[in-house]
Design a protein around this motif. Structure first.
Motif, PDB file in Angstrom:
ATOM      1  N   ASP B  23      -0.069 -20.254   1.477  1.00 22.18           N
ATOM      2  CA  ASP B  23      -0.661 -20.292   2.829  1.00 22.18           C
ATOM      3  C   ASP B  23      -1.952 -21.107   2.829  1.00 22.18           C
ATOM      4  O   ASP B  23      -2.235 -21.855   3.764  1.00 22.18           O
ATOM      5  N   GLU B  24      -2.704 -20.924   1.773  1.00 21.59           N
ATOM      6  CA  GLU B  24      -3.965 -21.647   1.607  1.00 21.59           C
ATOM      7  C   GLU B  24      -3.695 -23.159   1.487  1.00 21.59           C
ATOM      8  O   GLU B  24      -4.426 -23.982   2.039  1.00 21.59           O
ATOM      9  N   LEU B  25      -2.643 -23.484   0.746  1.00 20.25           N
ATOM     10  CA  LEU B  25      -2.336 -24.894   0.476  1.00 20.25           C
ATOM     11  C   LEU B  25      -1.851 -25.611   1.732  1.00 20.25           C
ATOM     12  O   LEU B  25      -2.087 -26.810   1.908  1.00 20.25           O
ATOM     13  N   LYS B  26      -1.181 -24.867   2.624  1.00 18.10           N
ATOM     14  CA  LYS B  26      -0.779 -25.452   3.914  1.00 18.10           C
ATOM     15  C   LYS B  26      -2.010 -25.972   4.656  1.00 18.10           C
ATOM     16  O   LYS B  26      -1.991 -27.052   5.238  1.00 18.10           O
ATOM     17  N   THR B  31      -3.350 -32.488   6.384  1.00 20.54           N
ATOM     18  CA  THR B  31      -3.266 -33.915   6.773  1.00 20.54           C
ATOM     19  C   THR B  31      -2.469 -34.754   5.764  1.00 20.54           C
ATOM     20  O   THR B  31      -2.343 -35.961   5.930  1.00 20.54           O
ATOM     21  N   ALA B  32      -1.955 -34.098   4.718  1.00 19.71           N
ATOM     22  CA  ALA B  32      -1.243 -34.850   3.667  1.00 19.71           C
ATOM     23  C   ALA B  32       0.240 -34.503   3.687  1.00 19.71           C
ATOM     24  O   ALA B  32       0.619 -33.373   3.387  1.00 19.71           O
ATOM     25  N   GLU B  33       1.059 -35.506   4.035  1.00 22.70           N
ATOM     26  CA  GLU B  33       2.508 -35.256   3.946  1.00 22.70           C
ATOM     27  C   GLU B  33       2.951 -35.318   2.494  1.00 22.70           C
ATOM     28  O   GLU B  33       3.858 -34.611   2.075  1.00 22.70           O
ATOM     29  N   THR B  34       2.301 -36.218   1.746  1.00 22.24           N
ATOM     30  CA  THR B  34       2.664 -36.442   0.346  1.00 22.24           C
ATOM     31  C   THR B  34       1.456 -36.138  -0.532  1.00 22.24           C
ATOM     32  O   THR B  34       0.332 -36.530  -0.198  1.00 22.24           O
ATOM     33  N   THR B 116     -10.641 -36.595  -0.069  1.00 23.36           N
ATOM     34  CA  THR B 116      -9.229 -36.358  -0.403  1.00 23.36           C
ATOM     35  C   THR B 116      -9.066 -34.900  -0.844  1.00 23.36           C
ATOM     36  O   THR B 116      -9.727 -34.469  -1.785  1.00 23.36           O
ATOM     37  N   PRO B 117      -8.206 -34.132  -0.156  1.00 29.14           N
ATOM     38  CA  PRO B 117      -8.049 -32.721  -0.539  1.00 29.14           C
ATOM     39  C   PRO B 117      -7.539 -32.599  -1.970  1.00 29.14           C
ATOM     40  O   PRO B 117      -6.653 -33.362  -2.383  1.00 29.14           O
TER      41      PRO B 117
END
Lengths: 235, 235
Positions: B23-26, B31-34, B116-117
């Protein structure tokens, strides 16, 4: 002739410093009235002075005098003149860093190969192997190299610990770590349980103490050896 | 703005890879699809390909694509172009060695400082600190330096483990090891228990997850902090 005692630990749970191995040390150091102690591994960060005091007390009980290498102006000369050498445990990275800083790796190796009796415990045993790549210690300082004395043609893992099947902790077991080591290195690793030691006399390397040891070779399954096993073929 | 998740572990006992933190990573990677995956730590020595496959499977469940950095001809360019970066656990020495070999330390640092996350787990979290001097891993390779990304102004000890009072093993406890670290280093150390993570957003650093963390500062007693505690003053 090489005369080396490579001990997993200095102290067994519930007993005093070096107690379990004192009879062995009487024999190892029978020609040495005075033993040169290298306190560089500084367990818990204690000073060279305090650590040497502990070693002095233990060896006094078998009638031996201990002098700390830090008491000499020239530590290389101290190694060359020593009748016996003891390198104690603590942090392997701190130990190796200080040995390189004082340019002692080669002099100690040479002295031991020439017959100066040597005792290592824990970190002091780790450095008898080819590298410190199988130490359990935290890398709290960055040494100039992981290469060590190579008094035996393999690596040592002291304080070897069997996996705890009941653990829910996701950190790696010791066996997993050593197997990882063999993805990047090929030398054998001897997992020495607490209370075990290797007795090296010339070309002979024998497992001593009441316990088995665990042997890890590159690209093979790990296996157990009984106390008394000769390891001179392991390389 | 920095957006970083520094997780103690990838996997909680009895659950799947990254499950507890999806859930956190979502949110982190919204903003990152890849996501660019760095498989260099090679847990258990597995290949970059296989490790990346595991990461792909976990992120597929939240609709994200994962690409392994080893799939790019130019890894530095891959970092610069990445919309999100994930560095997984394994062996910290192997990871750091490969990052230096591919000259990626500065590019990753720059990318993350520029927003960048970033997700790190275990070894990938360790390198968010100033050095790897508080890793738990075995030093199976010799990296050119212990210095790492310095995304936070302290060191991380992932998989932090409380002392086992019933143990008869004479190896050091984690707390003893970190105290030893502070005999030779002055930066604070955050002991992150499995299931905890640090959420870094710009200048804010907050402890997340259900557990407390243990903070070690130079020349002070260690202390516990509650989940939700802001750590931006720790340095």
């Amino acid at each position: 002739m090489k005369q080396i005692c490579i001990a997993s630990t200095s102290t067994l749970h519930g007993s005093g410093y070096l107690d379990y191995i004192l009879d062995e040390l009487k024999l190892l150091f029978k020609t040495a009235e005075t033993i040169l102690f290298v306190p560089y591994a500084r367990p818990g960060g204690i000073t060279h002075e305090l650590y040497t005091k502990n070693a002095k007390a233990a060896f006094a009980s078998i009638g031996k005098t201990v002098v700390g290498i830090h008491e000499f102006d020239n530590p290389i000369e101290a190694v060359k003149q020593a009748k016996g050498i003891f390198i104690g445990g603590g942090n392997t990275f701190v130990l190796v860093n200080q040995l390189y800083k004082n340019q002692l790796v080669e002099p100690i190796k040479e002295a031991v190969l020439n017959g100066t009796p040597y005792l290592g415990t824990s970190a002091g045993s780790n450095i008898c192997g080819l590298t410190i790549g199988t130490t359990n210690d935290m890398p709290i300082v960055y040494p100039p190299s992981f290469k060590t004395l190579g008094l035996v043609p393999f690596n040592i893992n002291p304080h070897y610990l069997d996996p705890d099947a009941s653990s829910k902790h996701m950190g790696e077991t010791r066996e997993t770590r050593i197997k990882e080591f063999h993805k990047f290195n090929t030398q054998p690793v001897v997992g020495l349980r607490e209370g075990s030691w290797l007795e090296v006399k010339g070309d002979s390397i024998v497992l001593k103490g009441g316990l088995k040891a665990r042997i890890f070779e590159y690209d093979k399954d790990a296996f157990e050896i009984e106390s008394g096993t000769e390891l001179n073929q392991l390389k």
